[in-house]
Design an enzyme around this catalytic site. Sequence first.
Site, PDB file in Angstrom:
ATOM      1  N   CYS A  24      84.529  39.861  15.160  1.00 45.38           N
ATOM      2  CA  CYS A  24      83.598  39.042  15.952  1.00 45.38           C
ATOM      3  C   CYS A  24      83.778  39.301  17.450  1.00 45.38           C
ATOM      4  CB  CYS A  24      83.774  37.573  15.630  1.00 45.38           C
ATOM      5  SG  CYS A  24      85.490  37.074  15.573  1.00 45.38           S
ATOM      6  N   GLY A  26      76.502  29.050  10.896  1.00 49.74           N
ATOM      7  CA  GLY A  26      77.125  28.065  11.796  1.00 49.74           C
ATOM      8  C   GLY A  26      76.114  27.050  12.314  1.00 49.74           C
ATOM      9  N   GLY A  62      82.239  32.568  10.701  1.00 49.17           N
ATOM     10  CA  GLY A  62      81.254  33.414  10.035  1.00 49.17           C
ATOM     11  C   GLY A  62      80.061  33.661  10.936  1.00 49.17           C
ATOM     12  N   SER A  63      78.901  33.771  10.331  1.00 46.43           N
ATOM     13  CA  SER A  63      77.720  34.167  11.100  1.00 46.43           C
ATOM     14  C   SER A  63      77.163  32.993  11.914  1.00 46.43           C
ATOM     15  CB  SER A  63      76.644  34.695  10.163  1.00 46.43           C
ATOM     16  OG  SER A  63      76.246  33.675   9.274  1.00 46.43           O
ATOM     17  N   THR A  64      76.479  33.318  12.984  1.00 48.96           N
ATOM     18  CA  THR A  64      75.861  32.293  13.833  1.00 48.96           C
ATOM     19  C   THR A  64      74.790  31.535  13.054  1.00 48.96           C
ATOM     20  OG1 THR A  64      76.415  33.454  15.861  1.00 48.96           O
ATOM     21  CG2 THR A  64      74.531  31.959  15.979  1.00 48.96           C
ATOM     22  N   GLU A  96      74.450  41.576  16.967  1.00 52.35           N
ATOM     23  CA  GLU A  96      75.784  41.910  16.466  1.00 52.35           C
ATOM     24  C   GLU A  96      75.627  42.862  15.280  1.00 52.35           C
ATOM     25  OE1 GLU A  96      77.995  38.730  14.519  1.00 52.35           O
ATOM     26  OE2 GLU A  96      79.770  39.338  15.632  1.00 52.35           O
ATOM     27  N   LYS A 124      87.501  27.702   1.242  1.00 57.12           N
ATOM     28  CA  LYS A 124      86.698  28.677   0.494  1.00 57.12           C
ATOM     29  C   LYS A 124      86.723  30.042   1.174  1.00 57.12           C
ATOM     30  CE  LYS A 124      82.469  30.202   0.366  1.00 57.12           C
ATOM     31  NZ  LYS A 124      82.520  31.543  -0.216  1.00 57.12           N
ATOM     32  N   GLU A 152      83.519  29.196  14.705  1.00 59.22           N
ATOM     33  CA  GLU A 152      83.871  30.472  15.326  1.00 59.22           C
ATOM     34  C   GLU A 152      82.872  31.474  14.778  1.00 59.22           C
ATOM     35  OE1 GLU A 152      84.755  33.779  16.020  1.00 59.22           O
ATOM     36  OE2 GLU A 152      86.614  33.713  14.833  1.00 59.22           O
TER      37      GLU A 152
HETATM   38  P1  NAP Z   1      78.318  34.248   6.487  1.00 56.70           P
HETATM   39  O1  NAP Z   1      77.195  34.200   5.506  1.00 56.70           O
HETATM   40  O2  NAP Z   1      78.269  33.346   7.645  1.00 56.70           O
HETATM   41  O3  NAP Z   1      79.648  33.992   5.661  1.00 56.70           O
HETATM   42  C1  NAP Z   1      80.825  33.406   6.170  1.00 56.70           C
HETATM   43  C2  NAP Z   1      81.383  32.434   5.139  1.00 56.70           C
HETATM   44  O4  NAP Z   1      80.489  31.335   4.981  1.00 56.70           O
HETATM   45  C3  NAP Z   1      81.556  33.018   3.758  1.00 56.70           C
HETATM   46  O5  NAP Z   1      82.663  32.421   3.111  1.00 56.70           O
HETATM   47  C4  NAP Z   1      80.255  32.594   3.086  1.00 56.70           C
HETATM   48  O6  NAP Z   1      80.346  32.599   1.704  1.00 56.70           O
HETATM   49  C5  NAP Z   1      80.094  31.218   3.626  1.00 56.70           C
HETATM   50  N1  NAP Z   1      78.732  30.683   3.593  1.00 56.70           N
HETATM   51  C6  NAP Z   1      77.558  31.324   3.504  1.00 56.70           C
HETATM   52  N2  NAP Z   1      76.538  30.451   3.551  1.00 56.70           N
HETATM   53  C7  NAP Z   1      77.069  29.223   3.673  1.00 56.70           C
HETATM   54  C8  NAP Z   1      76.534  27.898   3.793  1.00 56.70           C
HETATM   55  N3  NAP Z   1      75.231  27.672   3.785  1.00 56.70           N
HETATM   56  N4  NAP Z   1      77.388  26.869   3.935  1.00 56.70           N
HETATM   57  C9  NAP Z   1      78.719  27.077   3.975  1.00 56.70           C
HETATM   58  N5  NAP Z   1      79.282  28.296   3.856  1.00 56.70           N
HETATM   59  C10 NAP Z   1      78.467  29.353   3.724  1.00 56.70           C
HETATM   60  O7  NAP Z   1      78.504  35.693   6.998  1.00 56.70           O
HETATM   61  P2  NAP Z   1      78.136  37.043   6.191  1.00 56.70           P
HETATM   62  O8  NAP Z   1      76.786  36.951   5.573  1.00 56.70           O
HETATM   63  O9  NAP Z   1      79.231  37.335   5.281  1.00 56.70           O
HETATM   64  O10 NAP Z   1      78.044  38.052   7.375  1.00 56.70           O
HETATM   65  C11 NAP Z   1      76.831  38.164   8.103  1.00 56.70           C
HETATM   66  C12 NAP Z   1      77.088  38.408   9.552  1.00 56.70           C
HETATM   67  O11 NAP Z   1      77.894  37.370  10.090  1.00 56.70           O
HETATM   68  C13 NAP Z   1      77.861  39.667   9.861  1.00 56.70           C
HETATM   69  O12 NAP Z   1      77.046  40.785   9.830  1.00 56.70           O
HETATM   70  C14 NAP Z   1      78.403  39.326  11.211  1.00 56.70           C
HETATM   71  O13 NAP Z   1      77.436  39.550  12.187  1.00 56.70           O
HETATM   72  C15 NAP Z   1      78.693  37.859  11.123  1.00 56.70           C
HETATM   73  N6  NAP Z   1      80.105  37.556  10.800  1.00 56.70           N
HETATM   74  C16 NAP Z   1      80.886  37.046  11.793  1.00 56.70           C
HETATM   75  C17 NAP Z   1      82.225  36.799  11.532  1.00 56.70           C
HETATM   76  C18 NAP Z   1      83.146  36.266  12.543  1.00 56.70           C
HETATM   77  O14 NAP Z   1      84.336  36.515  12.450  1.00 56.70           O
HETATM   78  N7  NAP Z   1      82.702  35.497  13.498  1.00 56.70           N
HETATM   79  C19 NAP Z   1      82.746  37.065  10.275  1.00 56.70           C
HETATM   80  C20 NAP Z   1      81.913  37.545   9.277  1.00 56.70           C
HETATM   81  C21 NAP Z   1      80.589  37.785   9.566  1.00 56.70           C
HETATM   82  P3  NAP Z   1      79.985  33.939   0.878  1.00 56.70           P
HETATM   83  O15 NAP Z   1      80.556  35.094   1.607  1.00 56.70           O
HETATM   84  O16 NAP Z   1      80.677  33.711  -0.398  1.00 56.70           O
HETATM   85  O17 NAP Z   1      78.504  33.984   0.811  1.00 56.70           O
END
Ligand code: NAP
Length: 494
Positions: A307, A256, A251-253, A404, A199, A273
């Site tokens: 990240c 995770g 994605g986000s902590t 972050e 996804k 990650e």
């Molecule tokens: P996020 O919510 O963790 O999204 C990452 C991925 O997980 C997206 O595909 C998201 O889908 C999906 N997702 C969201 N909620 C989920 C759940 N409950 N179960 C499974 N998958 C789920 O991150 P974000 O809201 O886009 O970004 C927020 C913050 O995360 C950023 O500001 C940054 O601090 C951090 N971040 C870190 C990284 C990294 O490389 N480590 C990358 C991105 C963001 P949708 O996008 O379709 O909601």
Amino acid sequence: MPAKKATSRQPARELLFGNLWEYDPAPESAPAFIDAKYNLFINGKWTTPKSRKHFDSISPRNEEKLSEIAHAGLSDVDAAYQAASKAFTSWSKLPPADRGKYLFRIARLLQDRAREFAVAETLDGGKPIKESRDFDVPMAAAHFFYHAGWADKLPYLAPGRRVEPLGVVGQVIPWNFPLLMLAWKIAPALAAGNTVVLKPAETTSITALKFASILQEADLPPGVVNIVTGARETGAAVVTHPLAAKIAFTGSTAVGKWIQHTLAGSGKKLTLELGGKAANIIFDDAPLDQAVEGIINGIFFNQGHVCCAGSRLLVQESIAETVLAKLKVRLKSLRTGDPMDKNTDVGAINSKPQLDKIRALVQSGIDDGAEIHQAPWSLPNKGFYFAPTLFSGVTMSQRIAQEEIFGPVLSILTFRTPEEAVEKANNTPYGLSAGIWTDKGSRILKMATELKAGVVWANTYNKFDPTSPFGGFKESGFGREGGKQGLLDYTTLA
Ligand code: NAP
Ligand code: MG
């Protein structure tokens, strides 16, 4: 973005297939071949979501609609897992060299269509075209080449043991490196003999869907890779599906942690990650001009949506003023604006919510008394943009030193001794990456062992290679991606 219309500059392919995006002449002008509407890619076929719902995907460059993306519900995710599970039987038994051939083919097709993918990535996600062209797309191809080479050498991962695939792997990726994160996930999974349900992030689904067309061109057997688009519920459905043998998440902590709780006791393998708040540490004996370039690249690459971004600068007190003066000069020369312009250094912020988050954290820095320095560029009126920003006089207790920001914002702190630098660098819940700039090799080696970071760069920053494992400690997650270690995380040893 002007309407889609044929001009004499358009190549024949564009005129033949329609549904293409054209943009103004000065910037990058290759067509991106983005379809007006995308369905789900399940069992090798484009499948309408059961709900028949699609959502708009817009470009953060100018807020114009690029495409409509299918919203996968529970039954669609289930169909994807059923297809992947069925495909696993034959894919895992394929002669390993044949699996390698598919991966080589995918890598070469990505290279053939590199320019088109770069343009699509920039339109969809907002990163500068020079980065998608010179980094994201070639690195994605490099990951497929690297893992293609591993496919028939798996026994060498663990001599004396039998190296087996896990089964169906559920993968959820973020919006900061959409195609590259897809490659980091899919290439090792397939090389090891697993099948995949992936996804992409809601705001950046387009290159993953275009990648599905590469899988079709490569004749990959149906069901080996399935791509389901949607928002967070779709992601939750992917991670909780009973047929998943492993979940790989970037994605986000916060998300995770939720996944780790949810999967506890399920027996599923998990790699995470997550976020970071890396220290980029500059000693007074460092080559300063190179270090300044390393600081700039460390925080402004991909608008700081990284990240492992060097988002905390730790500079030795004796050179702090000199470094700040050099950074302020360099800030003025950073071109910020239209990511399709080949000269742009800092492009668009990926989404409005991310822009709001950056603004709020920057405001907290001002309120907490840090000194702000911003480049005097006028930003485009439409689209999501934020001026590259430095904060000096930052203290460890401020939010901009702890959280972050995931944007083009650098927090500058100082230190006196190497011990204090290590102490400050490690004083965060994260542990993903760090940078050290010094002339002394012995200091690099000593500090690299003391820093609690999965990746430590010395006299460079943001260097990536498929052979090198990437991943974190503490709240930055666990498991590795890339290299032998990353591949092992997609196998079980018998
Ligand atoms: P996020 O919510 O963790 O999204 C990452 C991925 O997980 C997206 O595909 C998201 O889908 C999906 N997702 C969201 N909620 C989920 C759940 N409950 N179960 C499974 N998958 C789920 O991150 P974000 O809201 O886009 O970004 C927020 C913050 O995360 C950023 O500001 C940054 O601090 C951090 N971040 C870190 C990284 C990294 O490389 N480590 C990358 C991105 C963001 P949708 O996008 O379709 O909601
Ligand atoms: Mg988008």
